[in-house]
Design a protein around this motif. Structure first.
Motif, PDB file in Angstrom:
ATOM      1  N   LEU A 126      36.394  48.185  41.282  1.00 56.89           N
ATOM      2  CA  LEU A 126      36.522  47.316  42.355  1.00 56.89           C
ATOM      3  C   LEU A 126      36.780  45.853  42.196  1.00 56.89           C
ATOM      4  O   LEU A 126      35.875  45.410  41.228  1.00 56.89           O
ATOM      5  CB  LEU A 126      35.450  47.746  43.382  1.00 56.89           C
ATOM      6  N   GLN A 127      37.689  45.252  42.632  1.00 57.27           N
ATOM      7  CA  GLN A 127      38.250  43.991  42.172  1.00 57.27           C
ATOM      8  C   GLN A 127      38.383  42.802  43.098  1.00 57.27           C
ATOM      9  O   GLN A 127      38.816  43.013  44.128  1.00 57.27           O
ATOM     10  CB  GLN A 127      39.567  43.976  41.452  1.00 57.27           C
ATOM     11  N   ASP A 128      37.696  41.761  42.802  1.00 58.24           N
ATOM     12  CA  ASP A 128      38.056  40.399  43.255  1.00 58.24           C
ATOM     13  C   ASP A 128      39.220  39.918  42.685  1.00 58.24           C
ATOM     14  O   ASP A 128      39.105  39.274  41.517  1.00 58.24           O
ATOM     15  CB  ASP A 128      36.813  39.569  43.115  1.00 58.24           C
ATOM     16  N   VAL A 129      40.243  40.097  43.319  1.00 57.01           N
ATOM     17  CA  VAL A 129      41.654  39.736  42.755  1.00 57.01           C
ATOM     18  C   VAL A 129      42.059  38.227  42.715  1.00 57.01           C
ATOM     19  O   VAL A 129      42.910  37.971  42.241  1.00 57.01           O
ATOM     20  CB  VAL A 129      42.808  40.359  43.239  1.00 57.01           C
ATOM     21  N   GLN A 130      41.081  37.543  43.280  1.00 59.09           N
ATOM     22  CA  GLN A 130      41.134  36.010  43.155  1.00 59.09           C
ATOM     23  C   GLN A 130      40.048  35.533  42.368  1.00 59.09           C
ATOM     24  O   GLN A 130      40.310  34.071  42.335  1.00 59.09           O
ATOM     25  CB  GLN A 130      40.861  35.683  44.586  1.00 59.09           C
ATOM     26  N   HIS A 131      39.649  36.234  41.543  1.00 57.36           N
ATOM     27  CA  HIS A 131      38.471  35.671  40.543  1.00 57.36           C
ATOM     28  C   HIS A 131      39.077  34.594  39.536  1.00 57.36           C
ATOM     29  O   HIS A 131      39.919  35.111  38.930  1.00 57.36           O
ATOM     30  CB  HIS A 131      37.707  36.863  39.947  1.00 57.36           C
ATOM     31  N   PRO A 132      38.636  33.551  39.365  1.00 54.21           N
ATOM     32  CA  PRO A 132      39.005  32.767  38.178  1.00 54.21           C
ATOM     33  C   PRO A 132      39.103  33.228  36.747  1.00 54.21           C
ATOM     34  O   PRO A 132      39.833  32.786  36.070  1.00 54.21           O
ATOM     35  CB  PRO A 132      38.085  31.221  38.435  1.00 54.21           C
ATOM     36  N   LEU A 133      38.281  33.915  36.582  1.00 58.12           N
ATOM     37  CA  LEU A 133      38.423  34.425  35.056  1.00 58.12           C
ATOM     38  C   LEU A 133      39.072  35.783  34.918  1.00 58.12           C
ATOM     39  O   LEU A 133      39.259  36.408  33.938  1.00 58.12           O
ATOM     40  CB  LEU A 133      36.733  34.835  34.691  1.00 58.12           C
ATOM     41  N   ARG A 134      39.985  36.117  36.008  1.00 53.97           N
ATOM     42  CA  ARG A 134      40.848  37.303  35.623  1.00 53.97           C
ATOM     43  C   ARG A 134      41.954  37.029  34.522  1.00 53.97           C
ATOM     44  O   ARG A 134      42.288  35.729  34.597  1.00 53.97           O
ATOM     45  CB  ARG A 134      41.463  37.776  36.836  1.00 53.97           C
ATOM     46  N   LEU A 135      42.302  38.398  33.909  1.00 50.46           N
ATOM     47  CA  LEU A 135      43.342  37.980  32.974  1.00 50.46           C
ATOM     48  C   LEU A 135      44.765  38.356  33.328  1.00 50.46           C
ATOM     49  O   LEU A 135      45.675  38.626  32.444  1.00 50.46           O
ATOM     50  CB  LEU A 135      43.171  38.699  31.729  1.00 50.46           C
ATOM     51  N   GLU A 136      45.187  38.066  34.527  1.00 53.17           N
ATOM     52  CA  GLU A 136      46.619  38.391  35.141  1.00 53.17           C
ATOM     53  C   GLU A 136      47.627  38.210  34.099  1.00 53.17           C
ATOM     54  O   GLU A 136      48.629  38.684  34.021  1.00 53.17           O
ATOM     55  CB  GLU A 136      46.723  37.997  36.447  1.00 53.17           C
ATOM     56  N   TYR A 137      47.364  36.551  33.615  1.00 52.09           N
ATOM     57  CA  TYR A 137      48.603  35.946  32.947  1.00 52.09           C
ATOM     58  C   TYR A 137      48.991  36.889  31.528  1.00 52.09           C
ATOM     59  O   TYR A 137      49.952  36.622  30.781  1.00 52.09           O
ATOM     60  CB  TYR A 137      48.332  34.657  32.611  1.00 52.09           C
TER      61      TYR A 137
END
Length: 583
Positions: A126-137
């Motif tokens: 379950l994901q907070d997709v706006q979280h500042p620490l995510r590694l989408e890049y």
């Protein structure tokens, strides 16, 4: 001020009523079970040979008619067309009899007696997709690092709960389902908001999968960057070039309130690396920079392909277990960050907060209180326990995460000794072991910072231990996001089945029903049957209802660029009958 206080509040402490309920021998609803005193728990104490902490629903007294409806024996979501492929109902998967560990005997279907039946969830992420620490890049280096379906994890998980609630019996025997076990990576980023969402998905409640500004999505999917699917933009991007649709209103729908009915069964929880570690990788709870960045107002959206590969290689190689290199990476890219709305609900949660959330009576659902965990776990700082599944079957939930960092697992000596004592003390019962990691992913033996002198032990060592105990029937786990069933046998004839189940974030989005039966002929059979969520296979791009989003979640996952196509496993890893000699 933070928009979401519920997670922080529920994990900050256990109120007196919760403590008294968890500490007493409390009878739950009729047919659900009992929560025994934490001092009687096998969860965290050195005591052995006592009854485990909780008791689930009783198994059927006699064999009943099989109930394949609602499972992949009946139908499976199947792709059609070319390019971006649409899903529709397709033929089910047949059952395969696995004979590597014992030869099945004729007529067992008429003799067998159901001992236990339960459901495994795993890797909900379950994901907070706006979280500042995510590694989408990191997608600049590897396409599969970011998934277009990630904003829909909550409605997808709720639809899986709805599927379980609609089942009218176990598919092979018709026995009543006794409980659900979630084998870890229930959350994705070790964020309090995600933990709150998980508890409400499982036990029931209203969930708004949105953080930051309540009126404006602030993640990568409206960033204007062609690296990500931009569902509401008319501009092209890499995913639209592959056929991903233009969907006006998608982001508002993905972040609005979702309602979960909660499971109508008792449920238990096993911890995974994404639950225990920030990003599922770093032993970084004590890093003040990362702690502040998690709740702060800056987020990195893009980096060069070269920088993405460098960080990706560091993660895969386990070269930065404490996150110091990741912290330096973020600092070096600070000028390229974008402003987002700060939110305290995104804070990292500690192991103690994880336990308190499970012990919170607001998340009791159909029980048991603590969902396997007890105040003994909280006092001892452990996250492993045992519980009584049925009169002659116990479950053992292990903590295979390594607080030293890295996504692969291991267990410490204290836990390994506890497991040995628990097995020795329950020789008269069959045993099902649960963990997050698989045997071949338990290769990380970094010291636990909280127990620096303690040796860590691998999956191979755990297999050796389990094979020495004839009452161990199965080891049930996840982590690899792939269906795989492995027979284990030692030279002395000890044997058990390892059952690994695919995730509910990467296609094919499955959970698994496991039934244990005595064939009354000197053999035991374990039936494994996969299930999909209750959402229709066919997607309507105009349907942004909760159910419609769950259907879209599955279809986007099937089409995700770079996604592996072998995660469903072979037919022998899906719906199976696993035969064992009776110990």
């Amino acid at each position: 001020m933070s928009r979401l206080r519920s997670a922080a509040t529920s994990t900050a402490g256990v109120d007196r009523r919760t403590a008294l309920t968890a500490a007493a021998a409390v009878s739950l609803a009729a047919g659900v079970g009992f929560a025994l005193r934490p001092t009687d728990s096998e969860a965290a104490t050195a005591a052995t040979g006592r009854t485990p902490v909780v008791r689930s629903r009783p198994a059927a007294a006699a064999p009943l008619a099989p109930v394949p409806t609602g499972t992949t024996l009946a139908t499976v979501s199947t792709p059609h067309g070319s390019g971006y492929r649409r899903l529709a109902d397709g033929p089910g998967w047949h059952r395969v009899v696995r004979t590597e560990l014992a030869k099945p005997k004729v007529g067992r279907d008429k003799r067998r007696h159901a001992l236990a039946a339960f459901v495994q969830f795993t890797d909900l992420h379950l994901q907070d997709v706006q979280h500042p620490l995510r590694l989408e890049y990191l997608r600049a280096s590897r396409k599969d690092v970011w998934r277009p379906q990630e904003a829909l994890t909550v409605p997808g998980a709720v639809s899986l709960v709805e599927r379980v609630n609609a089942l009218r019996g176990a598919p092979a025997t018709g026995a009543p389902l006794q409980f659900v076990m979630a084998t870890g990576d229930n959350t994705d980023n070790n964020a309090r908001c995600e933990l709150d969402w998980f508890m409400k998905v499982m036990s029931g409640g209203r969930i708004t999968p949105d953080t930051g500004d309540p009126g404006r999505y602030e993640g990568v999917q409206n960033s204007g960057l062609s690296l990500y699917w931009q569902p509401e933009s008319t501009a092209g991007d890499g995913d639209k070039a592959l056929g991903f649709p233009h969907l006006d209103g998608f982001l508002a729908a993905a972040t609005r309130e979702v309602r979960s009915p909660g499971l109508n069964l008792p449920w238990y929880s096993t911890v995974g690396n994404h639950d225990a570690l920030p990003l599922g990788i770093y032993g970084a709870h004590g890093d003040p920079y990362l702690a502040e960045a998690a709740v702060g107002g800056k987020k990195l959206f893009s980096v060069s392909a070269a920088d993405a590969k460098k960080l990706q290689d560091s993660i895969w190689g386990g070269r930065d277990p404490k996150g110091a290199g990741y912290r330096d990476f973020l600092k070096s890219h600070a000028r390229g960050m974008r402003s987002v709305t700060a939110d305290e609900s995104r804070a990292m949660y500690t192991p103690a907060e994880y336990l308190r959330a499970h012990l919170d009576l607001a998340h009791r659902g159909h029980g048991p209180v603590g969902h396997g965990y007890s105040l003994a776990n909280l006092h001892a700082g452990t996250q492993y326990y045992a519980f009584r599944i049925a009169g002659d079957v116990i479950g053992i939930s292990l903590d295979t995460t390594d607080a030293g960092g890295h996504y692969q697992g291991s267990v410490g000596t204290a836990q390994l000794k506890w497991l040995e004592r628990t097995l020795q003390g329950n020789k008269g019962s069959y045993v099902i072991v649960f963990s997050h990691h698989t045997s071949d992913s338990m290769t990380n033996t970094r010291p636990d910072p909280g127990r620096p002198g303690e040796t860590r032990h691998t999956g191979a060592e755990l297999v050796t231990l389990l094979c020495r105990h004839a009452n161990v029937l199965a080891w049930v786990n996840g982590h690899k996001h792939e269906n795989e069933i492995t027979p284990h046998r030692n030279s002395a004839g000890g044997s058990f089945w390892e059952i690994s189940t695919a995730s509910h974030i990467d296609h094919p989005h499955l959970a698994r029903i496991i039934e244990l039966v005595d064939n009354k002929d000197g053999t035991i059979s374990l039936f494994t049957t996969l299930i999909e969520s209750a959402a229709p296979a066919r997607t309507d791009f105009t349907d942004f209802s909760q159910t419609g989003l769950a259907s879209l979640y599955r279809e986007l996952a099937f089409n995700a660029p770079g996604a592996k196509t072998n995660l469903a496993g072979t037919s022998a890893d899906r719906n199976a009958e696993l035969v064992l000699k009776k110990g």
